[in-house]
Design an enzyme around this catalytic site. Structure first.
Site, short mmCIF file in Angstrom:
data_model
loop_
_atom_site.label_atom_id
_atom_site.label_comp_id
_atom_site.label_asym_id
_atom_site.label_seq_id
_atom_site.Cartn_x
_atom_site.Cartn_y
_atom_site.Cartn_z
N ASP A 13 0.84 -1.20 0.00
CA ASP A 13 0.00 0.00 0.00
C ASP A 13 0.88 1.26 0.00
OD1 ASP A 13 -2.78 1.01 0.36
OD2 ASP A 13 -1.93 1.89 2.17
N GLU A 50 1.81 -0.56 -5.03
CA GLU A 50 0.84 0.48 -5.36
C GLU A 50 1.63 1.79 -5.37
OE1 GLU A 50 -3.08 2.94 -3.92
OE2 GLU A 50 -1.44 2.50 -2.57
C1 GLC Z 1 -4.15 3.05 -0.77
C2 GLC Z 1 -5.39 2.20 -0.69
C3 GLC Z 1 -6.53 3.07 -0.31
C4 GLC Z 1 -6.24 3.68 1.03
C5 GLC Z 1 -4.92 4.42 1.03
C6 GLC Z 1 -4.46 4.75 2.41
O1 GLC Z 1 -4.21 4.00 -1.77
O2 GLC Z 1 -5.58 1.54 -1.92
O3 GLC Z 1 -7.75 2.39 -0.30
O4 GLC Z 1 -7.26 4.59 1.36
O5 GLC Z 1 -3.91 3.63 0.46
O6 GLC Z 1 -4.04 3.58 3.05
#
Ligand code: GLC
Length: 529
Positions: A211, A270
């Site tokens: 994440d 991500e």
């Molecule tokens: C990432 C997740 C999202 C979350 C954010 C904070 O972008 O995909 O859903 O709100 O991180 O953890």
């Protein structure tokens, strides 16, 4: 090294399975609820693994199911080594991994290393410890500037990225104030998260989705960003808190951990970055295996835009030896059917996009409900909205709940099979979703679900090593060959193309020998003898 290699997937022993895998994202709260509390859970996922095996995917990625106050749907983790009671137990997690492996499905779990929940013991200790203490040094506490915060950084969810505590210091939170950022320059933080990785690897998972992988390291001295629409410019400018050089060293050390297991485990970043070249830096050979291709997800439904993104992605990833990934949807963005125009046009384009995506070289991520052609739910009542974006934007941005509505499994029942009958799901399902359920679409050759099943089955026979070769085509049409596969997508008016023996089309098409009349917003696959 793994203590439970007995549960390893036996179908494909290749350590490189991820290079061409199709990975299905399970948003745990909205997939399947086994106990009738209206919230999806791990036993629910276990009970529906057959759907994923039948669909033909290689792996599932499960969003966070750890103990959490749920201020951000579980991306606010209070304990990294347990399961929230709403989602089940550690034994359920073990059972889920074992069941998935028995079906030949690999399991990827989410790790949230940029921030903890404010309910995490570390943050609770930091709140009662004095400024300058080791407890505060796990987070980013700073004195303010005058009466204001230490710098001008904005929260991704709206408002300032700093909150003040009673003794006058401020702490950084790039997301909600209940998600304090940890300080990755602190060795204790580094050790802790490696230990968390090992905890889940030892439990038997096949990898991690990381994440906010681009956010862990902040620029030295925490300088001002100098802009007051920071998330509006994130596509073009580098912000002092995203995509900093120091993150790569972290992933090199994580790669060594992943490689120390047999077979090696994988990780996908991500990482929202400015362009494909910046994204490719996360997948250099000694770093992570994959990074989500958000440039593809952001492209418009246009031949020129998609061709540019595909070409740019392959040009950036090939030199570093990494596979491309292709993603059309996830739990943070509007569902692809709606993004591409909504209604019948959106469905038609999404169907064509599916064949385009599954024909590309590399790995594909699908988001639950995409295989059902679900649209974004745009008319959720204000009273049910839970995304912190809604609150933090002073109710001006509705947030991401519209892509998180529990998915329909059956034609009838109060929760359309998402939960035991009589249950009210945590977000209401539109009445029309009965017709979009798995049961309603199964065996209907015209359904989105059967299109996915057929495409995924055919994809297994593709030469995964084959490269993409663009062919000359009419304006508004993309045509390419890849090994024994031909693929064309028509974005413009109906047009005639030449093709080989047809394998699959996203809509009904007229074919006359080698001539195919390809209607607008339609894709076709054919075999190249
Ligand atoms: C990432 C997740 C999202 C979350 C954010 C904070 O972008 O995909 O859903 O709100 O991180 O953890």
């Amino acid at each position: 090294m793994s203590p439970d290699s007995s549960t390893a997937v036996t179908g494909d022993p290749g350590a490189h399975w991820w290079r061409h895998a199709v990975i299905y994202q399970v948003y745990v709260r909205s997939f399947a609820d086994s106990d009738g509390d209206g919230i999806g859970d791990l036993p629910g996922i276990r009970s529906r693994l057959g759907h994923l095996a039948h669909l033909g995917v290689d792996a599932l990625w499960i969003t966070p199911f750890y103990p959490s106050p749920m201020a951000d749907g579980g991306y606010d983790v209070a304990d990294y080594r347990d399961v929230d009671p709403a989602f089940g137990t550690l034994d359920d997690a073990r059972g889920l991994v074992a069941d998935a492996h028995a079906l030949g499905l690999r399991v990827i779990v989410d790790i949230v290393p940029n921030h903890t929940s404010a309910a995490h013991p570390w943050f609770q200790q930091a709140l009662t410890a004095p400024p300058g203490s080791p407890e505060r040094a796990r987070y980013l506490f700073r004195p303010g500037r005058g009466d204001g915060p230490p710098n001008d950084w904005e929260s991704v969810f709206g408002g300032p990225a700093w909150t003040r505590v009673p003794d006058g210091e401020w702490y950084l939170h790039l997301f909600d104030s209940s998600q304090p950022d940890v300080d990755w320059s602190n060795p204790e933080v580094r050790t802790e998260y490696v230990d968390v990785l090992r905890f889940w690897l030892d439990l038997g998972v096949d990898g991690f989705r990381i994440d906010v992988a681009h956010g862990l390291v902040k620029a030295d001295g925490l300088p001002d960003a100098g802009d007051n629409d920071q998330h509006g410019v994130a596509d073009t400018q580098r912000l002092p808190y995203f995509d900093q050089e120091g993150v790569h060293e972290i992933y090199r050390s994580w790669r060594a951990v992943l490689d120390s297991y047999s077979p090696p485990r994988v990780a996908v970043a991500e990482a929202w970055t400015r362009d494909a070249a910046r994204t490719a830096r996360y997948v250099r050979s000694d770093e992570l295996h994959q990074a989500f291709n958000f440039h593809y997800l952001r492209a418009d439904w246009s031949a020129a835009d998609l061709r540019a993104v595909i070409t740019g992605t392959l040009a950036a990833t090939t030199p570093v030896g990494a596979p491309a990934t292709w993603v059309l949807s996830n739990h943070d963005v509007q569902r692809v059917v709606t993004r591409y125009g909504d209604g019948p046009v959106g469905v038609r384009r999404a169907r064509a996009a599916t064949l385009l995506t599954l024909a590309l070289p590399g790995s594909v991520y699908l988001y639950q409900g995409e295989e059902l052609g679900l649209p974004e739910v745009l008319d959720l009542p204000d009273s049910v909205l839970q995304d912190p974006i809604w609150r933090r934007s002073n109710h001006t941005e509705r947030g991401r709940d519209g892509c998180r509505v529990p998915i329909p499994w059956t034609r009838s029942g109060t929760a359309l099979g998402f939960a035991p009958d009589g249950t009210t799901p945590w977000l209401p399902q539109p009445s029309g979703w009965s017709d979009l359920s798995v049961a309603a679409q199964t065996d209907d050759p015209a359904s989105v679900l059967e299109l996915y099943r057929t495409a995924l089955r055919l994809r297994r026979d593709f030469d995964q090593a084959a490269e993409l070769e663009w062919l000359e085509s009419a304006p508004g049409v993309l045509t390419f060959h890849r090994g024994g596969l031909g693929c064309a997508v028509n974005f413009g008016p109906d047009t005639e193309i030449l093709c080989g023996p047809l394998l699959l089309t996203s809509e009904q098409c007229e074919v006359d020998g080698a001539k195919l009349l390809l209607p607008q917003d339609t894709a076709a696959w054919w075999a190249i003898p």
